[in-house]
Design a protein around this motif. Structure first.
Motif, PDB file in Angstrom:
ATOM      1  N   THR A 111      -4.072  45.350  42.501  1.00  5.89           N
ATOM      2  CA  THR A 111      -5.179  44.737  43.244  1.00  5.89           C
ATOM      3  C   THR A 111      -6.352  44.364  42.338  1.00  5.89           C
TER       4      THR A 111
ATOM      5  N   GLU B  76      -7.527  40.296  41.960  1.00  2.72           N
ATOM      6  CA  GLU B  76      -8.893  39.878  42.234  1.00  2.72           C
ATOM      7  C   GLU B  76      -9.426  39.023  41.084  1.00  2.72           C
TER       8      GLU B  76
ATOM      9  N   THR C 236      -8.826  40.987  49.001  1.00  2.00           N
ATOM     10  CA  THR C 236      -7.487  40.866  48.400  1.00  2.00           C
ATOM     11  C   THR C 236      -6.364  40.959  49.433  1.00  2.00           C
TER      12      THR C 236
END
Ligand SMILES: [Zn+2]
Ligand SMILES: [Zn+2]
Ligand SMILES: [Zn+2]
Ligand SMILES: [Zn+2]
Length: 190
Positions: free
Chosen positions: A122, A126, A147
């Motif tokens: 994650t 991003e 996200t």
């Protein structure tokens, strides 16, 4: 069951099993293999703690076909068994294409996100998203990356206080607050 969980000396099958990986130059996969060491007595240390000693096999060699691509390799360290279950989970584990963090190689739980057919952690998804889609933040609005939906969402807005006119940043959910904290407190005292 073995008592190895209790930190006591143990010579159970699991403790005697020597597991290690053989790296494949062709595809980069590490095939996990193992063999069972024989017990060769033990010793007692200065604190009086006894521990078993097992004999590592260093005289013999093995040959292997990479678990992933099948590449043949000889003169690899001796082993008796290919750890199929471990290799299968290694084969199927998720890996971040940007930073390379692997699902099974860290103790923290990593969240992954597939974006444009590639798997990212994650944190990296991003960064990747921000490098591809410009952040629409302005002097009055701050956006952040969501996200789970891969889009920018409004995080903070700058709104002047109705009473004193001072500009302040408010979280989106607090936009209804017409007055700044100090004006609000003053109004309460009146
Ligand atoms: Zn044990
Ligand atoms: Zn391979
Ligand atoms: Zn990453
Ligand atoms: Zn105010």
């Amino acid at each position: 069951m073995p008592n190895c969980d209790w930190g006591r000396p143990c010579n159970c099958l699991d403790c005697r099993t020597n597991r290690f990986s053989i790296h494949c130059e062709a595809c980069g996969f590490d095939t996990m293999v193992s063999y069972v060491m024989s017990e060769v007595g033990g010793h007692t240390d200065k604190k009086g703690m006894f521990s078993y000693e097992f004999k590592e096999q260093t005289e013999k060699y093995s040959e292997i076909n990479c678990f992933k691509c099948g590449e043949y390799k000889n003169n690899v360290p001796y082993f008796e068994k290919i750890e199929v279950d471990i290799n299968n989970s290694r084969l199927n584990q998720r890996t971040c294409v940007a930073c390379g963090v692997k699902e099974l190689e860290t103790f923290r739980k990593i969240k992954y996100k597939v974006w444009k057919n590639e798997t990212f952690c994650t944190g990296c998804v991003e960064k990747q998203f921000m490098s591809e889609v410009p952040n629409p933040s302005t002097n009055e609005k701050v956006f952040k990356v969501d996200t789970s939906n891969m889009k920018y969402i409004l995080e903070k807005v700058k709104i002047p206080c109705n009473t004193c006119g001072r500009q302040r940043w408010l979280n989106v959910e607090n936009q209804w607050k017409k007055q700044c904290t100090s004006c609000y407190k003053k109004a309460l005292k009146r």
